[in-house]
Scaffold this motif. Structure first.
Motif, PDB file in Angstrom:
ATOM      1  N   ALA A 186       0.830  -1.206   0.000  1.00 16.55           N
ATOM      2  CA  ALA A 186       0.000   0.000   0.000  1.00 16.55           C
ATOM      3  C   ALA A 186       0.863   1.254   0.000  1.00 16.55           C
ATOM      4  N   ALA A 187       1.944   1.233   0.767  1.00 13.49           N
ATOM      5  CA  ALA A 187       2.852   2.386   0.810  1.00 13.49           C
ATOM      6  C   ALA A 187       3.446   2.647  -0.569  1.00 13.49           C
ATOM      7  N   ARG A 188       3.761   1.578  -1.279  1.00 11.03           N
ATOM      8  CA  ARG A 188       4.336   1.723  -2.623  1.00 11.03           C
ATOM      9  C   ARG A 188       3.322   2.373  -3.572  1.00 11.03           C
ATOM     10  N   ILE A 189       2.073   1.934  -3.509  1.00  7.83           N
ATOM     11  CA  ILE A 189       1.028   2.498  -4.374  1.00  7.83           C
ATOM     12  C   ILE A 189       0.791   3.967  -4.035  1.00  7.83           C
ATOM     13  N   ILE A 190       0.772   4.284  -2.740  1.00  9.90           N
ATOM     14  CA  ILE A 190       0.559   5.675  -2.327  1.00  9.90           C
ATOM     15  C   ILE A 190       1.678   6.564  -2.859  1.00  9.90           C
ATOM     16  N   MET A 191       2.898   6.063  -2.813  1.00  5.79           N
ATOM     17  CA  MET A 191       4.025   6.851  -3.319  1.00  5.79           C
ATOM     18  C   MET A 191       3.970   6.979  -4.846  1.00  5.79           C
ATOM     19  N   GLU A 192       3.696   5.880  -5.530  1.00  4.25           N
ATOM     20  CA  GLU A 192       3.787   5.877  -6.992  1.00  4.25           C
ATOM     21  C   GLU A 192       2.573   6.491  -7.675  1.00  4.25           C
ATOM     22  N   LYS A 193       1.393   6.287  -7.124  1.00  6.30           N
ATOM     23  CA  LYS A 193       0.171   6.737  -7.788  1.00  6.30           C
ATOM     24  C   LYS A 193      -0.447   7.991  -7.170  1.00  6.30           C
ATOM     25  N   HIS A 194      -0.104   8.268  -5.917  1.00  5.66           N
ATOM     26  CA  HIS A 194      -0.773   9.366  -5.217  1.00  5.66           C
ATOM     27  C   HIS A 194       0.205  10.386  -4.627  1.00  5.66           C
ATOM     28  N   HIS A 195       1.436  10.360  -5.116  1.00  9.23           N
ATOM     29  CA  HIS A 195       2.437  11.360  -4.737  1.00  9.23           C
ATOM     30  C   HIS A 195       2.654  11.422  -3.216  1.00  9.23           C
ATOM     31  N   GLY A 196       2.549  10.271  -2.562  1.00  7.49           N
ATOM     32  CA  GLY A 196       2.842  10.204  -1.134  1.00  7.49           C
ATOM     33  C   GLY A 196       1.699  10.605  -0.232  1.00  7.49           C
TER      34      GLY A 196
END
Length: 224
Positions: free
Chosen positions: A104-114
Motif C-alpha cells: 500500500a505504501a508503494r502504491i501511495i508513493m507511486e500513484k498518489h504522490h505520497g
C-alpha cells in the motif's frame, strides 16, 4: 464525494425511539473518535488495517514503536517488509499485514504522490484496505459519513432492533437508512463503544445501560 443516503420510512413511534436513542448517545459523548492512535491520514490507514482481527490495545502498543520510525509511506517503504515484521509480530496475521502495508505504501508513493487518497474507490484499491477499513478512515476523518460494521456494531444493531440484516453490508445499509442525518458521522463510534463496554457479547450490562428502556432485547438479559 459521498453518495446521498436514502432514508427509510419509519412509524412515528419508531422514529421517535431512534431519535431518542442517538440523542442519549450524543449526550454521553458528542464527538466520539476511534481508540486507535494516529496523527495523520496515513498512520490512521495503517492502524486500521492492522486492527483487523486484533484489539485496538494491541495495535496501539505496536504502532507506538512503529510510528516513531515509519510514519509516512516513504519511511515505511524504506523500512521494508522484513523490517516492519518485528514491530507488528504481536498482532494476528502479521506477515500478511506487513506485506499489505508495504504494498500500500508503494502504491501511495507511486500513484498518489505520497498522499493518502481520501476517496472510497482509491482507498479500497490499496492492499489490505477493504470496505470496512475505508469506511472507518473516511468517517473518522469526517470525509464521508459511514458506519463500519464490526462484531460490536452488528450485535448492538440487532439487540436494539435497528437491523435484522444477516451480513455486515446489510446491517450497514439499514443503519445508514435510519440514523438521523446530523449524527451519521458519529453513529459508528457510539455503537462500537456501546458494544465494547456496555452491550457486551456474553454479559451485557443492562442495569447500567443508558438506552436500556429503549431496547427491545433488554428483558432477555435481565435476571427474572
Amino acid at each position: 464525494m459521498a453518495k446521498s443516503v436514502q432514508k427509510k420510512r419509519l412509524s412515528p413511534a419508531e422514529k421517535a425511539r431512534i431519535a431518542e436513542l442517538f440523542h442519549r448517545f450524543e449526550s454521553l459523548s458528542d464527538d466520539p473518535r476511534t481508540e486507535l492512535d494516529y496523527d495523520s491520514p496515513y498512520t490512521l490507514v495503517v492502524a486500521v488495517a492492522l486492527s483487523a482481527q486484533a484489539t485496538d490495545v494491541s495495535v496501539n502498543k505496536a504502532t507506538a514503536r512503529l510510528f516513531k520510525v515509519a510514519d509516512t509511506p516513504q519511511k515505511m517503504l524504506e523500512l521494508g517488509e522484513e523490517g516492519l515484521i518485528p514491530y507488528i509480530a504481536s498482532i494476528g496475521l502479521y506477515r500478511t499485514k506487513a506485506r499489505n502495508v508495504i504494498a500500500a505504501a508503494r502504491i501511495i508513493m507511486e500513484k498518489h504522490h505520497g498522499e493518502v487518497p481520501l476517496n472510497r474507490e482509491d482507498l479500497m484499491a490499496l492492499p489490505g484496505v477493504g470496505r470496512k477499513t475505508a469506511s472507518v478512515v473516511l468517517n473518522e476523518l469526517r470525509v464521508e459519513p459511514a458506519i463500519a460494521v464490526d462484531t460490536h456494531v452488528f450485535r448492538v444493531a440487532h439487540r436494539l432492533k435497528l437491523s435484522a440484516g444477516k451480513t455486515p453490508d446489510q446491517v450497514e445499509a439499514d443503519l445508514m437508512a435510519i440514523v438521523p442525518e446530523a449524527q451519521l458521522t458519529r453513529a459508528h463510534h457510539w455503537l462500537i463503544l456501546h458494544g465494547r463496554y456496555v452491550c457486551t457479547a456474553r454479559r451485557p450490562k443492562c442495569e447500567e445501560c443508558p438506552v436500556g428502556d429503549l431496547c427491545p432485547s433488554r428483558r432477555l438479559f435481565l435476571a427474572p
